[in-house]
Write an enzyme that holds these catalytic residues in place. Sequence first.
Site, PDB file in Angstrom:
ATOM      1  CE1 TYR A 174      45.971  46.231  53.121  1.00 35.85           C
ATOM      2  CE2 TYR A 174      47.709  47.315  54.144  1.00 35.85           C
ATOM      3  CZ  TYR A 174      47.146  46.784  53.021  1.00 35.85           C
ATOM      4  OH  TYR A 174      47.706  47.018  51.873  1.00 35.85           O
ATOM      5  CG  ASP A 219      47.850  56.260  60.548  1.00 36.87           C
ATOM      6  OD1 ASP A 219      47.605  55.220  59.928  1.00 36.87           O
ATOM      7  OD2 ASP A 219      47.522  57.152  60.422  1.00 36.87           O
ATOM      8  CD  GLN A 261      48.598  44.691  41.722  1.00 46.04           C
ATOM      9  OE1 GLN A 261      49.085  45.585  42.298  1.00 46.04           O
ATOM     10  NE2 GLN A 261      49.501  43.925  41.147  1.00 46.04           N
ATOM     11  CE  LYS A 300      48.942  43.389  50.905  1.00 47.84           C
ATOM     12  NZ  LYS A 300      48.166  43.066  49.588  1.00 47.84           N
ATOM     13  CG  PHE A 321      45.010  53.692  42.343  1.00 45.50           C
ATOM     14  CD1 PHE A 321      45.483  54.774  41.352  1.00 45.50           C
ATOM     15  CD2 PHE A 321      46.002  53.769  43.564  1.00 45.50           C
ATOM     16  CE1 PHE A 321      46.529  55.223  41.247  1.00 45.50           C
ATOM     17  CE2 PHE A 321      46.933  54.388  43.732  1.00 45.50           C
ATOM     18  CZ  PHE A 321      47.367  55.169  42.435  1.00 45.50           C
ATOM     19  CG  ASP A 354      37.887  44.369  40.132  1.00 41.18           C
ATOM     20  OD1 ASP A 354      36.895  44.740  40.914  1.00 41.18           O
ATOM     21  OD2 ASP A 354      38.772  44.981  40.276  1.00 41.18           O
ATOM     22  CB  THR A 369      37.413  48.537  46.559  1.00 45.26           C
ATOM     23  OG1 THR A 369      38.291  47.758  46.011  1.00 45.26           O
ATOM     24  CG2 THR A 369      36.851  48.162  47.784  1.00 45.26           C
TER      25      THR A 369
END
Length: 326
Positions: free
Chosen positions: A150, A288, A82, A154, A17, A37, A41
């Site tokens: 995750y 979250d 990315q 990062k 994206f 790539d 995904t």
Amino acid sequence: MKKENTHSILITGGAGFIGSNLCDYFLSKNYQVTCLDNFSTGHRHNLKDCINHPNFRLIEGDIRNLTDCQNATQGVDYVLHQAALGSVPRSIKDPITTNEVNVSGFLNMLVASRDANVKRFIYAASSSTYGDSQGLPKIEDVIGKPLSPYAITKYVNELYADIFSRTYGLETIGLRYFNVFGRKQDPNGAYAAVIPKFVSQLTKLESPLINGDGNYSRDFTYIDNVIQMNELAILTQNPDAINTVFNTAFGDRNTLNDLVGYLKKYLSRYDARIADVKIEYGPSRAGDIPHSLASIDKAKALLGYEPKFSLQEGLKEAIEWYWNNL
């Protein structure tokens, strides 16, 4: 005739994206663009406007393979990294693969960039790095403990980038993305981002499911703001902007209930029935962060960042794209 741009850029995850939007943009600016790539995904259709461009080169490879990284970085001035496995839920379900891609793959790219004498390594960091930090707005130097595998990956990216800058002199800039949305964002799959997923459901007159009571808030960031930040990170000559991280956001927050309200309002212009679609609520997701809001003062001061698209302005553009392309 356009003047040829002599800069060469490698965009890893360029079929995804954000990556494919960066490919489109920098080709339009006459850069030489290489996309790396593995299409795990990303999608080939995201590159349909690039693939036959004379300044575009596609390498099908995997950042977990050092040789692929070395091949891709040859002759490259700037890397826009990315490539990653996103999604907090996916990392909770499969932390090993998330770590292999996001940490080992990241380290491979740093090594390859160092060895190829890349001028600057600009990478997608994440707002998830703020973890359990309670303060709002989020300021780059104040973070908490990560809340998911995750988020750990990062944060480790930032630590590795800092070490490579200090130890090897590789210029690095991290861009902590905050809930990016826009054209080409995939509405399908188990880990689809909330905005394209909700748009897809509403256009089918299906009820979107909000995790929690809808009062969690996010700094939703339109793709064109992110493109601006990547370009500024390439162009900056400010020494204070090198070897650091920047929040990449609009600097405002909206609840998920706000978001759905805007989506229904703008989509109902295409189909009036959408205004009456009911919203469903379920349990909150593990990992979250309840609230997210970025301070963008540092990016404004050091990079000259001026985001053009608020959530509402970005949604109007994104929804037009989705309506014509879904």
